[in-house]
Design a protein around this motif. Structure first.
Motif, PDB file in Angstrom:
ATOM      1  N   GLY A  62      54.602  35.465 -23.632  1.00 12.02           N
ATOM      2  CA  GLY A  62      55.413  36.611 -23.399  1.00 12.02           C
ATOM      3  C   GLY A  62      54.833  37.879 -23.748  1.00 12.02           C
ATOM      4  O   GLY A  62      55.253  39.070 -23.331  1.00 12.02           O
ATOM      5  N   GLU A  63      53.416  38.008 -24.136  1.00  8.55           N
ATOM      6  CA  GLU A  63      52.666  39.061 -24.214  1.00  8.55           C
ATOM      7  C   GLU A  63      51.785  39.664 -23.210  1.00  8.55           C
ATOM      8  O   GLU A  63      50.969  38.817 -22.815  1.00  8.55           O
ATOM      9  CB  GLU A  63      51.971  39.175 -25.519  1.00  8.55           C
ATOM     10  N   PRO A  64      52.104  40.692 -22.477  1.00 10.12           N
ATOM     11  CA  PRO A  64      51.051  41.147 -21.448  1.00 10.12           C
ATOM     12  C   PRO A  64      49.947  41.565 -21.985  1.00 10.12           C
ATOM     13  O   PRO A  64      50.084  42.606 -22.755  1.00 10.12           O
ATOM     14  CB  PRO A  64      51.937  41.785 -20.617  1.00 10.12           C
ATOM     15  N   ARG A  65      48.728  41.261 -21.531  1.00  9.62           N
ATOM     16  CA  ARG A  65      47.634  41.828 -21.800  1.00  9.62           C
ATOM     17  C   ARG A  65      46.864  42.528 -20.507  1.00  9.62           C
ATOM     18  O   ARG A  65      46.520  41.557 -19.703  1.00  9.62           O
ATOM     19  CB  ARG A  65      46.581  40.714 -22.420  1.00  9.62           C
ATOM     20  N   CYS A  66      47.085  43.539 -20.163  1.00  7.48           N
ATOM     21  CA  CYS A  66      46.717  44.101 -18.940  1.00  7.48           C
ATOM     22  C   CYS A  66      45.588  45.005 -18.569  1.00  7.48           C
ATOM     23  O   CYS A  66      45.090  45.341 -19.808  1.00  7.48           O
ATOM     24  CB  CYS A  66      48.099  45.129 -18.493  1.00  7.48           C
ATOM     25  N   GLY A  67      45.136  44.927 -17.478  1.00  7.52           N
ATOM     26  CA  GLY A  67      44.090  45.704 -17.061  1.00  7.52           C
ATOM     27  C   GLY A  67      42.625  45.114 -16.690  1.00  7.52           C
ATOM     28  O   GLY A  67      41.693  45.534 -16.573  1.00  7.52           O
ATOM     29  N   TYR A  68      42.858  43.703 -16.275  1.00  7.90           N
ATOM     30  CA  TYR A  68      41.828  42.665 -15.936  1.00  7.90           C
ATOM     31  C   TYR A  68      41.482  42.744 -14.365  1.00  7.90           C
ATOM     32  O   TYR A  68      42.662  42.922 -13.835  1.00  7.90           O
ATOM     33  CB  TYR A  68      42.077  41.652 -16.579  1.00  7.90           C
ATOM     34  N   ALA A  69      40.414  42.420 -13.979  1.00  7.45           N
ATOM     35  CA  ALA A  69      40.349  41.895 -12.628  1.00  7.45           C
ATOM     36  C   ALA A  69      40.864  40.615 -12.629  1.00  7.45           C
ATOM     37  O   ALA A  69      40.612  39.978 -13.611  1.00  7.45           O
ATOM     38  CB  ALA A  69      38.753  41.944 -12.467  1.00  7.45           C
ATOM     39  N   LEU A  70      40.917  39.876 -11.357  1.00  3.26           N
ATOM     40  CA  LEU A  70      41.638  38.821 -11.351  1.00  3.26           C
ATOM     41  C   LEU A  70      40.740  37.721 -11.761  1.00  3.26           C
ATOM     42  O   LEU A  70      41.452  36.809 -12.708  1.00  3.26           O
ATOM     43  CB  LEU A  70      41.878  38.508  -9.604  1.00  3.26           C
TER      44      LEU A  70
END
Length: 87
Positions: A62-70
């Motif tokens: 449930g924790e989003p870890r954003c900012g990555y390339a696919l």
């Protein structure tokens, strides 16, 4: 004899130092990254991602870890589970 004493003093001094090691992991577009050894996600210097760039969040527990390339997000899913969600 002097060289032996100097060498012994040098190695003794090494045992007294507090060594800290940095990590070589690059950060994502948000200035964060997942420590691949521990699975811990942490941020260094917050960044503002460039506009109109597609970024992905690695969502785990449930924790989003954003900012990555696919591709990076998919690698994290393979290693730690979760899913990739386009931001």
């Amino acid at each position: 004899m002097k060289i032996l004493q100097t060498t012994a003093a040098f190695f003794f001094a090494l045992t007294l130092t507090n060594v800290s090691f940095g990590h070589s992991g690059g950060t994502n577009a948000m200035g964060c990254h997942t420590n691949h050894r521990t699975g811990d996600y942490h941020c260094h210097t917050p960044k503002t991602p460039p506009p109109q760039r597609v970024l992905y969040c690695h969502v785990i527990n449930g924790e989003p870890r954003c900012g990555y390339a696919l591709s990076t997000c998919n690698d994290l899913v393979s290693q730690y589970g979760g899913q990739c969600v386009q931001q």
